[in-house]
Write an enzyme that holds these catalytic residues in place. Structure first.
Site, short mmCIF file in Angstrom:
data_model
loop_
_atom_site.label_atom_id
_atom_site.label_comp_id
_atom_site.label_asym_id
_atom_site.label_seq_id
_atom_site.Cartn_x
_atom_site.Cartn_y
_atom_site.Cartn_z
N SER A 121 0.85 -1.19 0.00
CA SER A 121 0.00 0.00 0.00
C SER A 121 0.89 1.24 0.00
CB SER A 121 -0.90 0.02 1.23
OG SER A 121 -1.53 1.28 1.39
N TYR A 155 -1.19 -0.36 10.13
CA TYR A 155 -1.34 -0.78 8.73
C TYR A 155 -0.12 -0.37 7.90
CZ TYR A 155 -3.22 -1.14 4.00
OH TYR A 155 -3.41 -1.45 2.68
#
Length: 247
Positions: free
Chosen positions: A142, A155
């Site tokens: 990501s 995350y």
């Protein structure tokens, strides 16, 4: 069962980007094994692929620790006549919250699914690919790993770990014909991001593309790395973010 047919194992393959990858790879004549928690979604994904003429199987797995990764790897190998040619580490979780709001259980859960599971799947499957002299591993990261964004400490840091591991695995297994790469998506519309769609639109509006990606657009990048079209790509991070990281 045709032992020459290439087989792909896709974690988190029953929805969103994972399901789009499964459909695209199946359309290329690759047998796909989708792994996920939800049996209903898994069966729907497999049925859709089979109805389109593709070959697919579903393995129900919660993932989250070394044991579950090893069991999934063994089940996938058994289903595929002894070999997995493509591994797509796509399953993940993306909770948000300030660092002081996240507890130890949150930490363990995020790192178990986002880092530990890919780590031990690679540990199980990459040596077999290397022994055979070919294989492809794609890790889904990501762009959150690129920025210090408030609220994504767990995350973003877990995806930064995946970016690093991609380089290490390319160095370890690349000499034996195993290509390991990362796809790093930007804001993307999927079932899992519906609850934060406003934030996705806002982030995407700052990029040259001026819109979020579709799951199919991210899947196309993964499919590229899964095929011989990317035969000389090792240890790379393919950013698919509409240009956010370019400005």
């Amino acid at each position: 069962m045709n032992s020459n047919l290439r087989t792909a194992l896709i974690t988190g393959g029953t929805s969103g980007i994972g399901r789009a990858v499964a459909k695209q790879l199946a359309s290329l004549g690759i047998r796909v094994i989708v792994a996920g928690r939800n049996e209903e979604r898994g069966n729907q994904t497999v049925d859709a692929i089979r109805n389109s003429g593709g070959k697919a199987n579903f393995i129900q797995s919660d993932l989250g620790d070394a044991s579950s990764a090893r069991i999934l790897a063994k089940c996938a190998i058994d289903l595929s006549n002894g070999h997995i040619d493509i591994l797509v580490n796509n399953a993940g979780t993306y909770p948000s919250g300030l660092t002081h709001e996240m507890g130890e259980k949150d930490f363990e859960y995020v790192y178990a699914l986002n880092v530990k599971t890919p780590y031990f799947l690679v540990a199980e499957l990459a040596p077999l690919m290397a022994e055979k002299g070919s294989g492809t591993i794609i890790n889904v990261s990501s762009i959150a790993a690129e920025y210090g964004i408030s609220g994504v400490s767990l995350y973003g840091s877990s995806k930064a770990a995946i970016n690093y591991l991609t380089k290490v695995w390319a160095a370890e297994y690349g000499p034996n014909g195993v290509r390991v790469n990362t796809v790093s998506p930007g804001p993307t519309y999927t079932e899992g991001t519906e609850s934060v769609s406003d934030g996705i639109v806002q982030m995407a509006s700052q990029a040259p593309a001026r819109r979020p990606a579709s799951a199919d657009e991210i899947a196309s990048a993964i499919s590229f790395l899964a095929t011989e079209h990317s035969s000389f790509v090792y240890g790379a991070k393919l950013i698919v973010d509409g240009g956010i990281t370019a400005i």
